[in-house]
Design a protein around this motif. Structure first.
Motif, PDB file in Angstrom:
ATOM      1  N   LYS A 135       0.833  -1.069   0.090  1.00 22.66           N
ATOM      2  CA  LYS A 135       0.007   0.078   0.013  1.00 22.66           C
ATOM      3  C   LYS A 135       0.983   1.336  -0.054  1.00 22.66           C
ATOM      4  O   LYS A 135       0.698   2.298  -0.632  1.00 22.66           O
ATOM      5  N   ILE A 136       1.901   1.374   0.715  1.00 22.27           N
ATOM      6  CA  ILE A 136       2.937   2.263   0.775  1.00 22.27           C
ATOM      7  C   ILE A 136       3.772   2.351  -0.615  1.00 22.27           C
ATOM      8  O   ILE A 136       3.732   3.816  -0.926  1.00 22.27           O
ATOM      9  N   GLY A 137       4.030   1.411  -1.030  1.00 20.71           N
ATOM     10  CA  GLY A 137       4.644   1.544  -2.524  1.00 20.71           C
ATOM     11  C   GLY A 137       3.725   2.183  -3.357  1.00 20.71           C
ATOM     12  O   GLY A 137       4.189   2.616  -4.326  1.00 20.71           O
ATOM     13  N   LEU A 138       2.447   1.883  -3.402  1.00 21.45           N
ATOM     14  CA  LEU A 138       1.719   2.333  -4.404  1.00 21.45           C
ATOM     15  C   LEU A 138       1.070   3.810  -4.307  1.00 21.45           C
ATOM     16  O   LEU A 138       0.383   4.369  -5.385  1.00 21.45           O
ATOM     17  N   GLU A 139       1.645   4.357  -3.212  1.00 14.51           N
ATOM     18  CA  GLU A 139       1.602   5.896  -3.077  1.00 14.51           C
ATOM     19  C   GLU A 139       2.277   6.551  -4.223  1.00 14.51           C
ATOM     20  O   GLU A 139       1.746   7.678  -4.533  1.00 14.51           O
ATOM     21  N   GLU A 140       3.242   6.050  -4.589  1.00 14.59           N
ATOM     22  CA  GLU A 140       4.182   6.857  -5.775  1.00 14.59           C
ATOM     23  C   GLU A 140       4.649   5.953  -6.891  1.00 14.59           C
ATOM     24  O   GLU A 140       5.205   6.319  -7.881  1.00 14.59           O
ATOM     25  N   LEU A 141       4.108   4.664  -6.703  1.00 13.97           N
ATOM     26  CA  LEU A 141       4.608   3.750  -8.163  1.00 13.97           C
ATOM     27  C   LEU A 141       3.195   3.007  -8.600  1.00 13.97           C
ATOM     28  O   LEU A 141       2.081   3.017  -7.841  1.00 13.97           O
ATOM     29  N   SER A 142       3.193   2.902  -9.923  1.00 12.64           N
ATOM     30  CA  SER A 142       2.032   2.235 -10.437  1.00 12.64           C
ATOM     31  C   SER A 142       2.140   0.614 -10.032  1.00 12.64           C
ATOM     32  O   SER A 142       3.055   0.183  -9.657  1.00 12.64           O
ATOM     33  N   PRO A 143       0.965  -0.130 -10.033  1.00 13.03           N
ATOM     34  CA  PRO A 143       1.230  -1.734  -9.606  1.00 13.03           C
ATOM     35  C   PRO A 143       2.162  -2.275 -10.473  1.00 13.03           C
ATOM     36  O   PRO A 143       2.894  -2.971 -10.045  1.00 13.03           O
ATOM     37  N   ILE A 144       2.359  -1.835 -11.786  1.00 16.61           N
ATOM     38  CA  ILE A 144       3.160  -2.460 -12.696  1.00 16.61           C
ATOM     39  C   ILE A 144       4.741  -2.146 -12.155  1.00 16.61           C
ATOM     40  O   ILE A 144       5.556  -3.109 -12.102  1.00 16.61           O
ATOM     41  N   PRO A 187       9.005   4.194 -19.906  1.00 13.75           N
ATOM     42  CA  PRO A 187       9.429   5.438 -19.380  1.00 13.75           C
ATOM     43  C   PRO A 187       9.006   5.887 -18.236  1.00 13.75           C
ATOM     44  O   PRO A 187       9.664   6.462 -17.339  1.00 13.75           O
ATOM     45  N   SER A 188       7.820   5.154 -17.791  1.00  7.17           N
ATOM     46  CA  SER A 188       7.317   5.674 -16.547  1.00  7.17           C
ATOM     47  C   SER A 188       7.901   5.136 -15.371  1.00  7.17           C
ATOM     48  O   SER A 188       7.944   5.730 -14.333  1.00  7.17           O
ATOM     49  N   LEU A 189       8.706   3.940 -15.572  1.00  8.35           N
ATOM     50  CA  LEU A 189       9.380   3.468 -14.701  1.00  8.35           C
ATOM     51  C   LEU A 189      10.705   4.199 -14.126  1.00  8.35           C
ATOM     52  O   LEU A 189      10.872   4.462 -12.955  1.00  8.35           O
ATOM     53  N   VAL A 190      11.355   4.971 -15.032  1.00  8.85           N
ATOM     54  CA  VAL A 190      12.408   5.567 -14.621  1.00  8.85           C
ATOM     55  C   VAL A 190      11.864   7.068 -14.083  1.00  8.85           C
ATOM     56  O   VAL A 190      12.486   7.685 -13.170  1.00  8.85           O
ATOM     57  N   ILE A 191      10.602   7.661 -14.707  1.00 13.22           N
ATOM     58  CA  ILE A 191      10.302   8.942 -14.114  1.00 13.22           C
ATOM     59  C   ILE A 191       9.793   8.733 -12.680  1.00 13.22           C
ATOM     60  O   ILE A 191       9.768   9.299 -11.806  1.00 13.22           O
ATOM     61  N   GLU A 192       8.973   7.615 -12.548  1.00  7.88           N
ATOM     62  CA  GLU A 192       8.578   7.180 -11.087  1.00  7.88           C
ATOM     63  C   GLU A 192       9.522   6.831 -10.089  1.00  7.88           C
ATOM     64  O   GLU A 192       9.887   7.462  -9.040  1.00  7.88           O
ATOM     65  N   THR A 193      10.764   6.319 -10.511  1.00  8.26           N
ATOM     66  CA  THR A 193      11.898   5.677  -9.546  1.00  8.26           C
ATOM     67  C   THR A 193      12.771   6.972  -9.366  1.00  8.26           C
ATOM     68  O   THR A 193      13.036   6.992  -8.300  1.00  8.26           O
ATOM     69  N   ALA A 194      12.968   7.839 -10.424  1.00  8.42           N
ATOM     70  CA  ALA A 194      13.624   9.048 -10.197  1.00  8.42           C
ATOM     71  C   ALA A 194      12.999   9.943  -9.105  1.00  8.42           C
ATOM     72  O   ALA A 194      14.053  10.618  -8.315  1.00  8.42           O
ATOM     73  N   SER A 195      11.765   9.721  -8.846  1.00  5.10           N
ATOM     74  CA  SER A 195      11.151  10.979  -7.859  1.00  5.10           C
ATOM     75  C   SER A 195      10.639  10.284  -6.567  1.00  5.10           C
ATOM     76  O   SER A 195       9.912  10.911  -5.947  1.00  5.10           O
ATOM     77  N   LEU A 196      11.089   8.951  -6.265  1.00  2.00           N
ATOM     78  CA  LEU A 196      10.756   8.189  -5.344  1.00  2.00           C
ATOM     79  C   LEU A 196      11.323   8.894  -4.105  1.00  2.00           C
ATOM     80  O   LEU A 196      12.463   9.352  -3.806  1.00  2.00           O
ATOM     81  N   THR A 197      10.312   9.061  -2.860  1.00  5.43           N
ATOM     82  CA  THR A 197      10.784   9.248  -1.641  1.00  5.43           C
ATOM     83  C   THR A 197      11.571   8.110  -0.827  1.00  5.43           C
ATOM     84  O   THR A 197      11.396   6.834  -1.437  1.00  5.43           O
ATOM     85  N   TRP A 198      12.217   8.425   0.087  1.00  2.79           N
ATOM     86  CA  TRP A 198      12.779   7.287   0.981  1.00  2.79           C
ATOM     87  C   TRP A 198      11.739   6.449   1.585  1.00  2.79           C
ATOM     88  O   TRP A 198      12.065   5.328   1.960  1.00  2.79           O
ATOM     89  N   ARG A 199      10.604   6.974   1.697  1.00  5.22           N
ATOM     90  CA  ARG A 199       9.323   5.899   2.372  1.00  5.22           C
ATOM     91  C   ARG A 199       8.980   5.270   1.467  1.00  5.22           C
ATOM     92  O   ARG A 199       9.034   3.932   1.600  1.00  5.22           O
ATOM     93  N   SER A 200       8.926   5.371   0.047  1.00  7.21           N
ATOM     94  CA  SER A 200       8.684   4.234  -1.001  1.00  7.21           C
ATOM     95  C   SER A 200       9.995   3.524  -1.388  1.00  7.21           C
ATOM     96  O   SER A 200       9.687   2.236  -1.325  1.00  7.21           O
ATOM     97  N   TRP A 201      11.009   4.098  -1.315  1.00  9.48           N
ATOM     98  CA  TRP A 201      12.186   2.939  -1.621  1.00  9.48           C
ATOM     99  C   TRP A 201      12.168   2.138  -0.328  1.00  9.48           C
ATOM    100  O   TRP A 201      12.711   0.948  -0.702  1.00  9.48           O
ATOM    101  N   GLY A 202      11.936   2.678   0.811  1.00  3.50           N
ATOM    102  CA  GLY A 202      12.254   1.638   1.827  1.00  3.50           C
ATOM    103  C   GLY A 202      11.025   0.599   1.725  1.00  3.50           C
ATOM    104  O   GLY A 202      11.416  -0.506   2.149  1.00  3.50           O
ATOM    105  N   ALA A 203      10.080   0.895   1.245  1.00  8.09           N
ATOM    106  CA  ALA A 203       8.754  -0.030   1.010  1.00  8.09           C
ATOM    107  C   ALA A 203       9.304  -1.044   0.070  1.00  8.09           C
ATOM    108  O   ALA A 203       9.166  -2.471  -0.026  1.00  8.09           O
ATOM    109  N   VAL A 204       9.830  -0.444  -1.183  1.00  6.09           N
ATOM    110  CA  VAL A 204      10.383  -1.470  -2.256  1.00  6.09           C
ATOM    111  C   VAL A 204      11.290  -2.291  -1.545  1.00  6.09           C
ATOM    112  O   VAL A 204      11.261  -3.786  -1.925  1.00  6.09           O
ATOM    113  N   LEU A 205      12.520  -1.910  -1.079  1.00  4.83           N
ATOM    114  CA  LEU A 205      13.578  -2.581  -0.544  1.00  4.83           C
ATOM    115  C   LEU A 205      13.057  -3.940   0.639  1.00  4.83           C
ATOM    116  O   LEU A 205      13.449  -5.084   0.576  1.00  4.83           O
TER     117      LEU A 205
END
Length: 309
Positions: free
Chosen positions: A35-44, A213-231
């Motif tokens: 749920k946290i990861g989906l705040e800044e990333l698409s499901p894909i 390209p959306s993967l690059v765009i979304e990844t580039a703007s990820l906050t520490w909260r979303s990166w923490g969720a992904v990791l």
């Protein structure tokens, strides 16, 4: 022959409560962290980042301890790809899409029906006997899923997006169960851990067409909260969770430890309540109770079958 030595078995049996507890906790946390990861990333894109990170870790593990893995047979590459793509990639895509519209606690309870569908598929494709307990437990759990599907975060649980989200998570449960049944034949040639890692590595190749390209765009703007969720999702529920679970399976049967899986939706619901203030309604509690009751009835059947064997 088991890859676990007698010394290792003694160690595992001594600390088995902790070895079971950690995967359960990690898997329960996975639903709110999605749920946290989906705040800044698409499901894909969340699926791609999580699974590609997992694959990188698995490749590193293979490089460090190659002798621990079963030899890969060329004839199994396509079956391993299909197993991984359907049972892992589609599973995560459906779950991630579903959690955009339904609560993490609802998703965890729908996913908890995987053992039910496993029994259904085993009856259909492996010719296992359909008993009275299965006939009682399956409808109970499925009726619970229907109730849960009416208790999400949507103001109108009957709107199309909400219904499609619940169905997407249900599809994840179906392919998750199919993964177990389809992999049964391959387990004759591969250890459980080897099969899991090979399925991950080959199956995730199916994500390549989804790169955009959306993967690059979304990844580039990820906050520490979303990166923490992904990791967290890649390392703890996926890599460590799977490895610890299979370590336990070296000394215990699935029927002996599967009862602990019932605690996942309960813990996930509690976590989601504190993290997202998700409401817990009486309808949700009744639905959850029906899901878990059905699972217990079916698991009792499986345990009885194991005893007879």
């Amino acid at each position: 022959m088991s890859s676990v030595t007698n010394h290792s078995k003694v160690f595992i049996k001594k600390y088995i409560p902790f070895l079971i507890l950690f995967p359960i906790i990690f898997w329960a946390f996975a639903f709110p962290f999605i749920k946290i990861g989906l705040e800044e990333l698409s499901p894909i894109n969340l699926t791609i980042l999580r699974l590609f990170t997992t694959c990188a870790i698995f490749l590193l593990i293979i490089m460090i301890i190659p002798k621990k893995f079963s030899p890969l047979h060329k004839k199994d590459i396509i079956p391993l790809f299909l197993l991984g793509f359907l049972g892992i990639v589609i599973y995560h895509l459906g779950l991630n899409y579903g959690e955009v519209y339904i609560s993490a606690s609802a998703a965890s309870l729908i996913i908890a029906t995987i053992p039910i569908f496993t029994v259904i598929f085993a009856t259909m494709f492996l010719k296992e006997k359909l008993t009275k307990k299965i006939m009682i437990g399956v409808p109970l759990s499925l009726s619970g899923v229907i109730l849960i599907s009416l208790t999400g975060t949507s103001a109108d649980p009957f709107e199309i997006t909400y219904i499609s989200a619940a169905v997407a998570v249900l599809i994840s449960a179906l392919v998750g169960a199919g993964y177990t049944i389809a992999g049964k034949k391959l387990l004759e040639r591969y250890s459980a851990l080897s099969l899991t890692i090979y399925a991950f590595l080959f199956g995730c190749l199916g994500l390549l067409p989804f790169l955009s390209p959306s993967l690059v765009i979304e990844t580039a703007s990820l906050t520490w909260r979303s990166w923490g969720a992904v990791l967290f999702l890649a390392v703890f529920p996926t890599v460590i969770g799977y490895i610890l679970w299979y370590v336990v399976l070296e000394v215990k049967t699935a029927s002996e430890i599967s009862v602990s899986l019932y605690f996942i939706p309960v813990l996930s619901t509690i976590i989601s309540y504190f993290l997202f203030d998700e409401k817990i309604t009486w309808l949700f509690l009744i639905g959850g109770a029906l899901v878990i009751l059905g699972l217990i009835i079916v698991n009792t059947h499986q345990a009885a079958m194991k005893t007879k064997e």
